[in-house]
Design a protein around this motif. Structure first.
Motif, PDB file in Angstrom:
ATOM      1  N   ALA A  17      56.031  41.741  40.919  1.00  0.00           N
ATOM      2  CA  ALA A  17      54.663  41.245  40.778  1.00  0.00           C
ATOM      3  C   ALA A  17      53.763  42.222  40.032  1.00  0.00           C
ATOM      4  O   ALA A  17      52.563  41.978  39.907  1.00  0.00           O
ATOM      5  CB  ALA A  17      54.083  40.964  42.156  1.00  0.00           C
ATOM      6  N   ARG A  18      54.306  43.293  39.528  1.00  0.00           N
ATOM      7  CA  ARG A  18      53.472  44.357  38.952  1.00  0.00           C
ATOM      8  C   ARG A  18      52.628  43.875  37.782  1.00  0.00           C
ATOM      9  O   ARG A  18      51.439  44.173  37.711  1.00  0.00           O
ATOM     10  CB  ARG A  18      54.342  45.525  38.524  1.00  0.00           C
ATOM     11  N   SER A  19      53.195  43.145  36.842  1.00  0.00           N
ATOM     12  CA  SER A  19      52.415  42.737  35.670  1.00  0.00           C
ATOM     13  C   SER A  19      51.292  41.779  36.054  1.00  0.00           C
ATOM     14  O   SER A  19      50.169  41.907  35.567  1.00  0.00           O
ATOM     15  CB  SER A  19      53.324  42.103  34.615  1.00  0.00           C
ATOM     16  N   THR A  20      51.573  40.847  36.957  1.00  0.00           N
ATOM     17  CA  THR A  20      50.533  39.911  37.398  1.00  0.00           C
ATOM     18  C   THR A  20      49.424  40.641  38.148  1.00  0.00           C
ATOM     19  O   THR A  20      48.239  40.431  37.879  1.00  0.00           O
ATOM     20  CB  THR A  20      51.146  38.823  38.307  1.00  0.00           C
ATOM     21  N   SER A  25      43.951  43.032  38.583  1.00  0.00           N
ATOM     22  CA  SER A  25      43.078  44.174  38.862  1.00  0.00           C
ATOM     23  C   SER A  25      42.322  44.618  37.612  1.00  0.00           C
ATOM     24  O   SER A  25      41.165  45.043  37.705  1.00  0.00           O
ATOM     25  CB  SER A  25      43.872  45.328  39.464  1.00  0.00           C
ATOM     26  N   THR A  26      42.932  44.514  36.427  1.00  0.00           N
ATOM     27  CA  THR A  26      42.227  44.832  35.186  1.00  0.00           C
ATOM     28  C   THR A  26      41.091  43.845  34.957  1.00  0.00           C
ATOM     29  O   THR A  26      39.980  44.235  34.588  1.00  0.00           O
ATOM     30  CB  THR A  26      43.197  44.819  33.996  1.00  0.00           C
ATOM     31  N   MET A  27      41.357  42.565  35.197  1.00  0.00           N
ATOM     32  CA  MET A  27      40.309  41.552  35.059  1.00  0.00           C
ATOM     33  C   MET A  27      39.163  41.829  36.031  1.00  0.00           C
ATOM     34  O   MET A  27      37.987  41.763  35.653  1.00  0.00           O
ATOM     35  CB  MET A  27      40.892  40.160  35.323  1.00  0.00           C
ATOM     36  N   ASN A  29      38.291  44.696  37.308  1.00  0.00           N
ATOM     37  CA  ASN A  29      37.599  45.883  36.817  1.00  0.00           C
ATOM     38  C   ASN A  29      36.590  45.509  35.740  1.00  0.00           C
ATOM     39  O   ASN A  29      35.423  45.925  35.794  1.00  0.00           O
ATOM     40  CB  ASN A  29      38.621  46.887  36.285  1.00  0.00           C
ATOM     41  N   TRP A  30      37.002  44.709  34.760  1.00  0.00           N
ATOM     42  CA  TRP A  30      36.098  44.343  33.666  1.00  0.00           C
ATOM     43  C   TRP A  30      34.991  43.409  34.131  1.00  0.00           C
ATOM     44  O   TRP A  30      33.863  43.481  33.615  1.00  0.00           O
ATOM     45  CB  TRP A  30      36.881  43.748  32.503  1.00  0.00           C
ATOM     46  N   ILE A  31      35.253  42.553  35.101  1.00  0.00           N
ATOM     47  CA  ILE A  31      34.196  41.697  35.641  1.00  0.00           C
ATOM     48  C   ILE A  31      33.111  42.542  36.287  1.00  0.00           C
ATOM     49  O   ILE A  31      31.910  42.338  36.051  1.00  0.00           O
ATOM     50  CB  ILE A  31      34.775  40.666  36.632  1.00  0.00           C
ATOM     51  N   PHE A  32      33.512  43.531  37.095  1.00  0.00           N
ATOM     52  CA  PHE A  32      32.515  44.391  37.729  1.00  0.00           C
ATOM     53  C   PHE A  32      31.813  45.292  36.713  1.00  0.00           C
ATOM     54  O   PHE A  32      30.625  45.589  36.863  1.00  0.00           O
ATOM     55  CB  PHE A  32      33.128  45.197  38.878  1.00  0.00           C
ATOM     56  N   ASN A  33      32.517  45.730  35.663  1.00  0.00           N
ATOM     57  CA  ASN A  33      31.849  46.467  34.584  1.00  0.00           C
ATOM     58  C   ASN A  33      30.776  45.603  33.939  1.00  0.00           C
ATOM     59  O   ASN A  33      29.675  46.072  33.641  1.00  0.00           O
ATOM     60  CB  ASN A  33      32.854  46.907  33.519  1.00  0.00           C
ATOM     61  N   PHE A  34      31.088  44.327  33.720  1.00  0.00           N
ATOM     62  CA  PHE A  34      30.129  43.399  33.128  1.00  0.00           C
ATOM     63  C   PHE A  34      28.924  43.197  34.047  1.00  0.00           C
ATOM     64  O   PHE A  34      27.777  43.180  33.591  1.00  0.00           O
ATOM     65  CB  PHE A  34      30.819  42.056  32.848  1.00  0.00           C
ATOM     66  N   ILE A  35      29.166  43.065  35.342  1.00  0.00           N
ATOM     67  CA  ILE A  35      28.072  42.885  36.301  1.00  0.00           C
ATOM     68  C   ILE A  35      27.152  44.094  36.303  1.00  0.00           C
ATOM     69  O   ILE A  35      25.920  43.952  36.268  1.00  0.00           O
ATOM     70  CB  ILE A  35      28.628  42.601  37.712  1.00  0.00           C
TER      71      ILE A  35
END
Length: 102
Positions: A17-20, A25-27, A29-35
């Motif tokens: 399940a590592r790639s999923t 988790s990358t998504m 991270n970027w959502i919270f960066n955007f917020i």
């Protein structure tokens, strides 16, 4: 936090399940960066002003650090199989991936 989130991505998830999980988790991270980036100027224009905004965001970061310190188990010196077994025990689930390979 520097590279800590990316290091944990490489250690915590089972191979199957590592790639999923790394993608999720990358998504996140970027959502919270955007917020944070999107709300910063709005917060600066409130009665918090610049100093209050930095204190608010610093408080959120400190609270996150305290939570991680309290609940993130140590993985130093453990194999991926041991880490997987540790998280299985914490979550109360069993993964067939490492059972088949052991």
């Amino acid at each position: 936090l520097a590279t800590l989130p990316w290091t944990l991505n490489g250690e915590l998830y089972p191979m199957a399940a590592r790639s999923t999980c790394a993608g999720i988790s990358t998504m996140t991270n970027w959502i919270f960066n955007f917020i944070v980036a999107g709300s910063f100027l709005t917060l600066v224009e409130t009665p918090l002003e610049t100093q209050g905004t930095f204190w608010l965001l610093s408080g959120i970061a400190v609270a996150g650090f305290v939570w991680l310190w309290a609940y993130m188990p140590e993985t130093r010196g453990k194999t991926l199989g041991e880490i997987n077994q540790m998280f299985e025990e914490l979550a109360g689930v069993r993964s067939s991936f490492y059972r088949q390979s052991l």
